[in-house]
Enzyme design. Structure first.
Site, mmCIF file in Angstrom:
data_model
loop_
_atom_site.group_PDB
_atom_site.id
_atom_site.type_symbol
_atom_site.label_atom_id
_atom_site.label_comp_id
_atom_site.label_asym_id
_atom_site.label_seq_id
_atom_site.Cartn_x
_atom_site.Cartn_y
_atom_site.Cartn_z
ATOM 1 N N SER A 23 -33.921 -64.516 2.691
ATOM 2 C CA SER A 23 -34.748 -65.697 2.909
ATOM 3 C C SER A 23 -33.896 -66.819 3.477
ATOM 4 C CB SER A 23 -35.408 -66.138 1.609
ATOM 5 O OG SER A 23 -36.148 -67.332 1.795
ATOM 6 N N TYR B 16 -39.354 -67.485 -16.207
ATOM 7 C CA TYR B 16 -38.671 -66.308 -15.649
ATOM 8 C C TYR B 16 -38.989 -65.066 -16.463
ATOM 9 C CZ TYR B 16 -34.995 -63.053 -14.351
ATOM 10 O OH TYR B 16 -34.317 -61.925 -13.942
#
Length: 246
Positions: free
Chosen positions: A37, A158
């Protein structure tokens, strides 16, 4: 499945577990599409390493949280390599927050982690599934975490996102059978850049592990490759944690 000459997409393939997996796949003869990314330099370094060792690899940019970028990336991989037969959904992010600080888990953090860690894996699986089905076989490995099993980890969002990855694995295994196998590798502590600034904490963990060692990215990469090769395995969450959760 024989990995030689298969085209493998590894998301987040330039660093950590992704880098080790990209290298391990190339060593087994796969043609590796290294996705990144923002870590372009790391991805290109991984590609150069593979090529120096006689393998085939190419770098492709896409933010996996954006479906249109994933579809464009897969189109570019097909144009370059012909197809995608293996997918390692490794791209993942976290935010380090005290587990009991519920106010710190803002909507923005929830959305960011779910967009990359969960929806990103779905975007990639959806984009490559028609290619795999057309060839009559394919294999996907999602990288989960023991945080998704224990409920503890770098942050509450998370841990929950990784539990969702485990659930996604089971649902995709059902949705994509019989042509495509889908499994999940759930690592415990792994010596990657995620521990930067917390090396002392990592060292304190070692005596608590049955095998008295922190897993390496290469440990996980070997298991990823073995799982991709196994043709009688799907829908499974496979833990690799040196006994951390026993």
């Amino acid at each position: 499945m024989e990995l030689r000459d298969k085209v493998a997409l590894v998301t987040g393939g330039g660093t950590g577990i992704g880098r080790a997996t990209s290298v391990a796949l190339a060593e087994r003869g796969a043609i590796v599409a290294v996705n990144y990314s923002r870590s372009e330099a790391a991805a290109m370094d991984t590609v150069r390493l593979i090529k120096r060792n006689g393998g085939q690899a190419y770098a492709f940019q896409a933010d996996v949280s954006k479906d249109e970028e994933v579809r464009a990336m897969v189109h570019a991989i097909v144009k370059c390599c012909g197809t995608v037969e293996l997918l390692v959904n490794n791209a993942s992010i976290t935010r380090h927050l005290p587990l009991d600080d519920l106010e710190a888990a803002t909507d923005d953090i929830w959305d960011e982690l779910y967009d990359v860690n969960v929806k990103g894996m779905f975007h990639c699986a959806r984009a490559v599934a028609p290619l795999m089905k057309a060839s009559g076989q394919g294999a996907i490995v999602n990288i989960g975490s023991i945080a998704g099993l224990t409920g503890s980890g770098s942050s509450l969002p998370y841990a929950v996102s990784k539990a969702a990855v485990h659930g996604l694995t089971k649902s995709l295994a059902r949705a994509l059978a019989p042509d495509i196998s889908v499994c999940c590798i759930a690592p415990g502590a792994v010596a990657t850049r995620w521990w930067e600034g917390r090396e002392a904490q990592m060292q304190q963990l070692i005596p608590q592990l049955l095998l008295k060692r922190i897993s390496t990215p290469e440990d996980v990469a070997k298991l990823v490759c073995a799982t991709l090769e196994q043709e009688a395995l799907t829908g499974q969450i496979i833990t690799i944690d040196s006994g951390q959760t026993l």
